[in-house]
Design a protein around this motif. Structure first.
Motif, PDB file in Angstrom:
ATOM      1  N   SER A  37       0.833  -1.209   0.000  1.00 47.29           N
ATOM      2  CA  SER A  37       0.000   0.000   0.000  1.00 47.29           C
ATOM      3  C   SER A  37       0.866   1.258   0.000  1.00 47.29           C
ATOM      4  N   VAL A  38       1.911   1.246   0.835  1.00 45.33           N
ATOM      5  CA  VAL A  38       2.820   2.393   0.887  1.00 45.33           C
ATOM      6  C   VAL A  38       3.503   2.577  -0.464  1.00 45.33           C
ATOM      7  N   SER A  39       3.920   1.454  -1.070  1.00 44.20           N
ATOM      8  CA  SER A  39       4.587   1.509  -2.367  1.00 44.20           C
ATOM      9  C   SER A  39       3.662   2.096  -3.437  1.00 44.20           C
ATOM     10  N   ASN A  40       2.400   1.663  -3.432  1.00 42.30           N
ATOM     11  CA  ASN A  40       1.432   2.192  -4.399  1.00 42.30           C
ATOM     12  C   ASN A  40       1.192   3.683  -4.195  1.00 42.30           C
ATOM     13  N   ALA A  41       1.050   4.078  -2.924  1.00 38.76           N
ATOM     14  CA  ALA A  41       0.809   5.487  -2.616  1.00 38.76           C
ATOM     15  C   ALA A  41       1.997   6.338  -3.053  1.00 38.76           C
ATOM     16  N   PHE A  42       3.193   5.835  -2.793  1.00 33.39           N
ATOM     17  CA  PHE A  42       4.382   6.591  -3.186  1.00 33.39           C
ATOM     18  C   PHE A  42       4.479   6.711  -4.711  1.00 33.39           C
ATOM     19  N   ARG A  43       4.141   5.638  -5.419  1.00 30.37           N
ATOM     20  CA  ARG A  43       4.206   5.664  -6.877  1.00 30.37           C
ATOM     21  C   ARG A  43       3.240   6.704  -7.442  1.00 30.37           C
TER      22      ARG A  43
END
Length: 269
Positions: free
Chosen positions: A14-20
């Motif tokens: 989720s963090v990775s998606n948000a950062f992307r």
């Protein structure tokens, strides 16, 4: 796979998606639509919308009411400026520190604020070192060291209050009288633009410190000069003048305008 591992893995994703998604918006030159964000981030429009709403809720993004497009929010800008201040400024000042130490013929170091108080991140010894017992990674006393006084004098008010109340790993003062004395000392440091101390860690050592000021008018780092010469702590000494000049060089004008920083106001330019 246990539930804990699954939850951690899902959280990281989720963090990775948000950062992307945040990165897509940051790299675009201006507002960008939901459809284009999803395309560039490689996620569906519905999934992108959920992340965008969360990012807007915490201030990292803003959504225009008329067009519905997204752009960076105030929180993202603050994070970016903080990153520039803390990394770039410290690296550039650190690269110049060796020459500064040679110029003054004194030991010089740069400190940043950590949960343990002012902590040395860069240290340069002169040809005849005077502070050989300290170096990078060493944390210094908050209330009695020159750098500690600089962080409290030029830091955000919340930092001072947290330290005085003991909401950190740092020992707070024990009485109201001590707190009043500290506040008076910090007021004098702000007026002078620097702090000084003597015989703190080693007998016969004198130190002066000044702040590197960020774009929001708060201290990012404190630069300290240590010498066996008691003359360096004399008001208006050559060392103090050169230290303030060094810190002025790496301080950023507040809010992007050509206004004098607190350090610059102490120096005739």
């Amino acid at each position: 796979m246990t539930d804990d591992v699954i939850n951690v893995s899902a959280g990281i994703k989720s963090v990775s998606n948000a950062f992307r998604i945040l990165e897509v918006v940051a790299r675009n030159h201006g507002p960008i639509s939901l459809k284009e964000i999803g395309r560039r981030a490689g996620v569906s429009a519905s999934k992108a919308h959920r992340y965008l709403q969360s990012l807007c809720a915490c201030g990292l993004l803003n959504q225009a009411q008329k067009s519905g497009s997204y752009d960076l929010g105030a929180a993202a800008m603050q994070l970016g400026l903080a990153g520039v201040n803390r990394v770039d400024v410290i690296n550039r000042a650190g690269d110049d520190l060796r020459y500064f130490a040679d110029e003054l013929q004194a030991d010089c170091y740069i400190t940043v604020w950590s949960k343990l108080g002012p902590t040395i991140v860069r240290f340069e010894r002169c040809k005849n070192p005077t502070a050989s017992m300290i170096g990078p990674g060493v944390s210094l006393p908050v209330f009695t060291s020159a750098v500690g006084q600089v962080f409290l004098a030029f830091g955000a008010e919340a930092l001072v209050e947290n330290v005085l109340r003991g909401e950190s790993a740092i020992r707070p003062p024990e009485s109201a009288q001590e707190i009043d004395e500290i506040r008076l000392k910090l007021s004098n440091v702000r007026k002078a633009g620097y702090a000084s101390s003597e015989s703190l860690l080693l007998s016969g050592r004198y130190a002066v410190a000044a702040p590197i000021i960020s774009i929001d008018d708060h201290v990012v780092a404190a630069v300290c000069v240590v010498s066996t010469d008691p003359g360096i702590v004399t008001p208006n000494s050559v060392v103090i003048s050169r230290l303030l000049g060094f810190c002025k060089k790496y301080s950023m004008p507040k809010r992007g305008y050509a206004e004098e920083t607190l350090v610059e106001q102490k120096i005739a330019v």
